[in-house]
Design a protein around this motif. Structure first.
Motif: not given
Length: 223
Positions: A33-36, A78-81
């Motif tokens: 799923h890629g970055p989460q 912004p969010q941390h993935v």
């Protein structure tokens, strides 16, 4: 007549401990799923966010996962993935060597015997151009050899630098990540030798070669 005793059944591989299973599932989710976000990952696994964060911290310590900050869809807060590192990607099966061998086989069939070396030398010349920025000729030879050894180590060759007699140095590669290709196309090793000469600007002699069944690729640098 007494019946022969039944043959013992092969033992099944023991299941992974629960924490390792969780880490493996985290890696699979990031691969698919890629970055989460940690919240997304925790939701997929049906576990608490602090629990998922602990496992991700372990994976970061192992160099398999990294974190970054991004904006969803290019906007918003912004969010941390979390995402796989190159090392994490390498944990999944790849068929690069088969593809490379097939491509080189077609190059040779279409353009003749010397075409494979020509292609690989072009690749090596490009690599040499990049390396020369970090290995300028103004540096002492010993430092340039050390830097080249460090680059090879980072590229997966498990390389060490050893002193030799008469001012010579050795680069010893104890692993060949390209072994499948090198066994079928020795031009790969020859182009690497050409690259070492171009980068270091001194004679380089290869004394041993893993692709020939020896334990390491050993290069003598200098006279």
């Amino acid at each position: 007549m007494t019946a022969a005793p039944p043959l013992p059944q092969p033992l099944a591989a023991p299941p992974l401990p629960a924490p390792e299973r969780t880490k493996h599932r985290l890696l699979e989710l990031l691969k698919r799923h890629g970055p989460q976000t940690v919240q997304d990952l925790a939701g997929h696994l049906g576990m608490s966010v602090p629990g998922a964060r602990r496992h991700l911290g372990d994976l970061q310590d192992q160099g398999l996962v990294e974190a970054r900050t991004e904006r969803p869809g290019g906007r918003g807060r912004p969010q941390h993935v979390f995402l796989l590192t190159d090392r994490g990607e390498a944990a999944f099966p790849k068929t690069y060597s088969t593809l490379c061998v097939d491509v080189l086989r077609h190059v040779q069939a279409l353009y003749g015997e010397g075409a494979v070396l020509q292609v690989l030398d072009a690749r090596s010349a490009e690599l040499a151009g990049r390396l020369q920025t970090d290995l300028p000729a103004t540096l002492p030879l010993e430092e340039r050899v050390q830097r080249l050894g460090a680059w090879l180590m980072g590229a997966g060759f498990d390389a060490v630098v050893e002193p030799g007699e008469g001012g010579a140095h050795y680069i010893v590669k104890r692993n060949c990540p390209n072994l499948t290709v090198a066994r079928q196309y020795p031009e790969l090793c020859l182009s690497e030798l050409h690259m070492f000469v171009e980068v270091l600007g001194v004679p380089v002699t290869r004394e041993t070669r893993i692709a020939c069944g020896q334990g390491s690729c050993r290069y003598r640098i200098g006279p």
